[in-house]
Design a protein around this motif. Structure first.
Motif, PDB file in Angstrom:
ATOM      1  N   ASP A  84       5.296  -3.798   3.369  1.00 40.07           N
ATOM      2  CA  ASP A  84       6.624  -3.549   3.963  1.00 40.07           C
ATOM      3  C   ASP A  84       6.825  -3.284   5.340  1.00 40.07           C
ATOM      4  OD1 ASP A  84       7.723  -3.793   1.068  1.00 40.07           O
ATOM      5  OD2 ASP A  84       7.630  -1.637   0.792  1.00 40.07           O
ATOM      6  N   VAL A  85       7.761  -3.591   5.910  1.00 37.60           N
ATOM      7  CA  VAL A  85       7.929  -3.275   7.460  1.00 37.60           C
ATOM      8  C   VAL A  85       9.462  -3.107   7.695  1.00 37.60           C
ATOM      9  CG1 VAL A  85       8.543  -5.688   7.967  1.00 37.60           C
ATOM     10  CG2 VAL A  85       7.460  -4.303   9.767  1.00 37.60           C
ATOM     11  N   THR A  86       9.600  -2.275   8.681  1.00 38.25           N
ATOM     12  CA  THR A  86      11.154  -1.756   8.952  1.00 38.25           C
ATOM     13  C   THR A  86      11.426  -2.538  10.352  1.00 38.25           C
ATOM     14  OG1 THR A  86      11.028   0.491   7.830  1.00 38.25           O
ATOM     15  CG2 THR A  86      12.463   0.252   9.486  1.00 38.25           C
ATOM     16  N   VAL A  87      12.454  -3.089  10.398  1.00 36.77           N
ATOM     17  CA  VAL A  87      12.960  -3.634  11.536  1.00 36.77           C
ATOM     18  C   VAL A  87      14.256  -2.986  12.139  1.00 36.77           C
ATOM     19  CG1 VAL A  87      14.466  -5.579  12.516  1.00 36.77           C
ATOM     20  CG2 VAL A  87      12.649  -5.950  10.846  1.00 36.77           C
ATOM     21  N   GLU A  88      14.138  -2.488  13.511  1.00 30.46           N
ATOM     22  CA  GLU A  88      15.177  -1.348  13.970  1.00 30.46           C
ATOM     23  C   GLU A  88      16.040  -2.355  14.870  1.00 30.46           C
ATOM     24  OE1 GLU A  88      13.519   1.898  15.738  1.00 30.46           O
ATOM     25  OE2 GLU A  88      11.863   2.064  14.192  1.00 30.46           O
ATOM     26  N   ALA A  89      17.326  -1.752  14.917  1.00 30.04           N
ATOM     27  CA  ALA A  89      18.273  -2.534  15.747  1.00 30.04           C
ATOM     28  C   ALA A  89      17.997  -2.514  17.282  1.00 30.04           C
ATOM     29  CB  ALA A  89      19.492  -1.856  15.431  1.00 30.04           C
ATOM     30  N   GLY A  90      18.188  -3.715  17.995  1.00 34.52           N
ATOM     31  CA  GLY A  90      17.748  -3.848  19.250  1.00 34.52           C
ATOM     32  C   GLY A  90      16.376  -3.737  19.730  1.00 34.52           C
ATOM     33  N   LYS A  91      15.437  -3.691  18.867  1.00 36.36           N
ATOM     34  CA  LYS A  91      13.895  -3.545  18.966  1.00 36.36           C
ATOM     35  C   LYS A  91      13.218  -4.539  18.447  1.00 36.36           C
ATOM     36  CE  LYS A  91      14.166   1.425  19.537  1.00 36.36           C
ATOM     37  NZ  LYS A  91      13.422   2.679  18.946  1.00 36.36           N
ATOM     38  N   LEU A  92      11.946  -4.980  18.768  1.00 38.29           N
ATOM     39  CA  LEU A  92      10.844  -5.795  18.355  1.00 38.29           C
ATOM     40  C   LEU A  92       9.903  -5.230  17.495  1.00 38.29           C
ATOM     41  CD1 LEU A  92       9.761  -8.928  18.101  1.00 38.29           C
ATOM     42  CD2 LEU A  92       8.682  -8.433  20.204  1.00 38.29           C
ATOM     43  N   THR A  93       9.842  -5.554  16.571  1.00 41.99           N
ATOM     44  CA  THR A  93       8.765  -4.961  15.640  1.00 41.99           C
ATOM     45  C   THR A  93       7.774  -6.037  15.441  1.00 41.99           C
ATOM     46  OG1 THR A  93      10.268  -3.733  14.341  1.00 41.99           O
ATOM     47  CG2 THR A  93       8.316  -4.010  13.222  1.00 41.99           C
ATOM     48  N   GLU A  94       6.416  -5.727  15.807  1.00 39.53           N
ATOM     49  CA  GLU A  94       5.127  -6.608  15.763  1.00 39.53           C
ATOM     50  C   GLU A  94       4.438  -5.962  14.601  1.00 39.53           C
ATOM     51  OE1 GLU A  94       4.191  -6.469  19.997  1.00 39.53           O
ATOM     52  OE2 GLU A  94       4.510  -8.584  19.855  1.00 39.53           O
ATOM     53  N   ALA A  95       4.031  -6.959  14.027  1.00 43.41           N
ATOM     54  CA  ALA A  95       3.149  -6.679  12.580  1.00 43.41           C
ATOM     55  C   ALA A  95       1.853  -7.379  12.530  1.00 43.41           C
ATOM     56  CB  ALA A  95       3.908  -6.627  11.257  1.00 43.41           C
ATOM     57  N   THR A  96       0.729  -6.891  12.367  1.00 45.45           N
ATOM     58  CA  THR A  96      -0.386  -7.720  12.129  1.00 45.45           C
ATOM     59  C   THR A  96      -0.988  -7.647  10.552  1.00 45.45           C
ATOM     60  OG1 THR A  96      -1.245  -6.906  14.432  1.00 45.45           O
ATOM     61  CG2 THR A  96      -2.751  -7.809  12.917  1.00 45.45           C
ATOM     62  N   VAL A  97      -0.843  -8.995  10.276  1.00 44.14           N
ATOM     63  CA  VAL A  97      -1.462  -9.112   8.720  1.00 44.14           C
ATOM     64  C   VAL A  97      -2.812  -9.496   8.981  1.00 44.14           C
ATOM     65  CG1 VAL A  97      -1.053 -10.313   6.692  1.00 44.14           C
ATOM     66  CG2 VAL A  97       0.715  -9.813   8.336  1.00 44.14           C
ATOM     67  N   THR A  98      -3.929  -8.992   8.323  1.00 43.61           N
ATOM     68  CA  THR A  98      -5.190  -9.028   8.390  1.00 43.61           C
ATOM     69  C   THR A  98      -5.689  -9.549   6.659  1.00 43.61           C
ATOM     70  OG1 THR A  98      -5.673  -7.439   9.806  1.00 43.61           O
ATOM     71  CG2 THR A  98      -7.648  -8.092   8.462  1.00 43.61           C
ATOM     72  N   HIS A  99      -6.132 -10.904   6.801  1.00 39.55           N
ATOM     73  CA  HIS A  99      -6.432 -11.333   5.499  1.00 39.55           C
ATOM     74  C   HIS A  99      -8.119 -11.331   5.444  1.00 39.55           C
ATOM     75  CE1 HIS A  99      -2.822 -13.533   4.285  1.00 39.55           C
ATOM     76  NE2 HIS A  99      -2.573 -13.497   5.413  1.00 39.55           N
ATOM     77  N   SER A 100      -8.222 -11.032   3.960  1.00 37.73           N
ATOM     78  CA  SER A 100      -9.677 -11.107   3.478  1.00 37.73           C
ATOM     79  C   SER A 100      -9.810 -12.317   2.783  1.00 37.73           C
ATOM     80  CB  SER A 100      -9.973 -10.002   2.481  1.00 37.73           C
ATOM     81  OG  SER A 100     -10.087  -8.687   3.220  1.00 37.73           O
ATOM     82  N   ALA A 101     -10.775 -13.339   3.048  1.00 39.13           N
ATOM     83  CA  ALA A 101     -10.921 -14.667   2.481  1.00 39.13           C
ATOM     84  C   ALA A 101     -12.427 -15.319   2.495  1.00 39.13           C
ATOM     85  CB  ALA A 101      -9.927 -15.434   2.899  1.00 39.13           C
ATOM     86  N   ALA A 102     -12.533 -16.291   1.505  1.00 41.99           N
ATOM     87  CA  ALA A 102     -13.796 -16.850   1.498  1.00 41.99           C
ATOM     88  C   ALA A 102     -13.442 -18.482   1.366  1.00 41.99           C
ATOM     89  CB  ALA A 102     -14.550 -16.437   0.399  1.00 41.99           C
ATOM     90  N   LYS A 103     -14.136 -19.045   2.146  1.00 43.33           N
ATOM     91  CA  LYS A 103     -13.692 -20.635   2.054  1.00 43.33           C
ATOM     92  C   LYS A 103     -15.014 -21.323   1.101  1.00 43.33           C
ATOM     93  CE  LYS A 103     -12.698 -22.983   5.575  1.00 43.33           C
ATOM     94  NZ  LYS A 103     -12.702 -23.929   6.853  1.00 43.33           N
ATOM     95  N   ALA A 104     -14.564 -22.024   0.061  1.00 43.35           N
ATOM     96  CA  ALA A 104     -15.612 -22.710  -0.804  1.00 43.35           C
ATOM     97  C   ALA A 104     -15.178 -24.173  -0.904  1.00 43.35           C
ATOM     98  CB  ALA A 104     -15.422 -22.157  -2.299  1.00 43.35           C
TER      99      ALA A 104
END
Length: 308
Positions: free
Chosen positions: A213-233
């Motif tokens: 979840d993330v909260t967006v505030e009026a008049g502001k920029l919210t920056e969120a970082t999504v970190t994925h865990s993964a493997a390639k096969a």
């Protein structure tokens, strides 16, 4: 995991490139009526009763702000005006303008107006009273901000076009969420009404998914970082160890509990998966083969199934 960064003011965001518009309340309006039609009369069944009102027109100037004390928005706004006389059912769309500060010539009466900036929008009623020396001014406060999502994989920025995410509204009284936007790409500013949103980010084409979840505030920029865990096969079916991959093999990747994760067809399919244990099933020439595997975060694996 999503890490919310400090909110920034949206002064520079108001000048960003235009994004697609999502209107909401009146997006499914019935057959539209042009502004010219309105100025010469209402719908056929109400023309006579409205002739006097239609003859009286006024200039109405529209402006919008992100917040009540913010500056007027200078670009990328879309305005829609709906005619909605008393007792009428569904409003009729009579005018649309892609202009930051448009002026509409409207007959005396009641209207519903929608102002949209990206996915942020506000719909409210206005009443036009009659001709005046100066245009009436209607001000819309969108109560909106921006959201920018950055995607990381193993601490590095995700490769271009490898991650997409969906934005959902907060849960309502029935514990349901509404889809706001799908297939969004990282690093773009998405304009949204202020509030709590649920992000579902997917790396690759399988189950490497992060939710938060993330909260967006009026008049502001919210920056969120999504970190994925993964493997390639990469998977291949062979007659003997180290042999050539057999073409047209049907593949099924399942959890150890038997839940289907991904199906594909080919000699050497490659998939990105969340770390964990899986059962891989290969079908070829009327026969079926399977193998249990475990993938670790950051691993690149060659998974070989030998026909026996």
């Amino acid at each position: 995991m999503i890490i919310r960064a400090a909110h920034k003011t949206l002064g520079e965001i108001a000048c960003s490139a235009a994004l697609a518009v999502l209107v909401g309340t009146f997006a499914e309006v019935a057959h539209a009526q042009s502004a010219a039609d309105w100025l010469t009369g209402g719908p056929a069944d109400s023309k006579k009763s409205d002739e006097k009102a239609v003859a009286e027109t006024a200039q109405v100037h529209m402006v919008a702000r992100l917040t009540a004390d913010g500056e007027e928005i200078e670009e990328n706004l879309v305005w829609r005006v709906f005619w909605h006389p008393p007792g009428a059912g569904r409003p009729s769309l009579i005018a649309t303008k892609q202009d930051a500060k448009p002026t509409f010539k409207l007959g005396v009466g009641d209207y519903v107006v929608n102002a949209a900036l990206g996915r942020a929008n506000l719909t409210r009623r206005i009443s036009v009273k009659g001709e005046a020396a100066e245009p009436a001014v209607e001000e819309f406060v969108l109560n909106a901000g921006g959201l920018r999502v950055k995607a990381l994989v193993s601490g590095l920025e995700a490769p271009s076009n490898s991650v997409s995410y969906a934005i959902h509204s907060d849960r309502d009284q029935t514990d349901s969420r509404r889809l706001v936007i799908s297939a969004a790409r990282p690093n773009l500013v998405i304009r949204l009404n202020a509030g709590i949103y649920h992000i579902v980010s997917t790396y690759g084409d399988c189950n490497a998914v992060v939710q938060s979840d993330v909260t967006v505030e009026a008049g502001k920029l919210t920056e969120a970082t999504v970190t994925h865990s993964a493997a390639k096969a990469t998977f291949k079916l062979v007659h003997r160890a180290g042999g050539e991959a057999l073409p047209d093999t049907q593949w099924s990747i399942q959890t150890v509990q038997g839940e289907e994760i991904k199906e594909s067809v080919g000699a050497l399919p490659t998939h990105i998966l969340a770390p964990g244990s899986y059962t891989v099933v290969a079908k070829s020439q009327g026969r079926e083969f399977q193998r249990d595997i475990t993938l670790a975060n950051g691993e690149t694996a060659q998974v070989e199934l030998v026909m026996k």
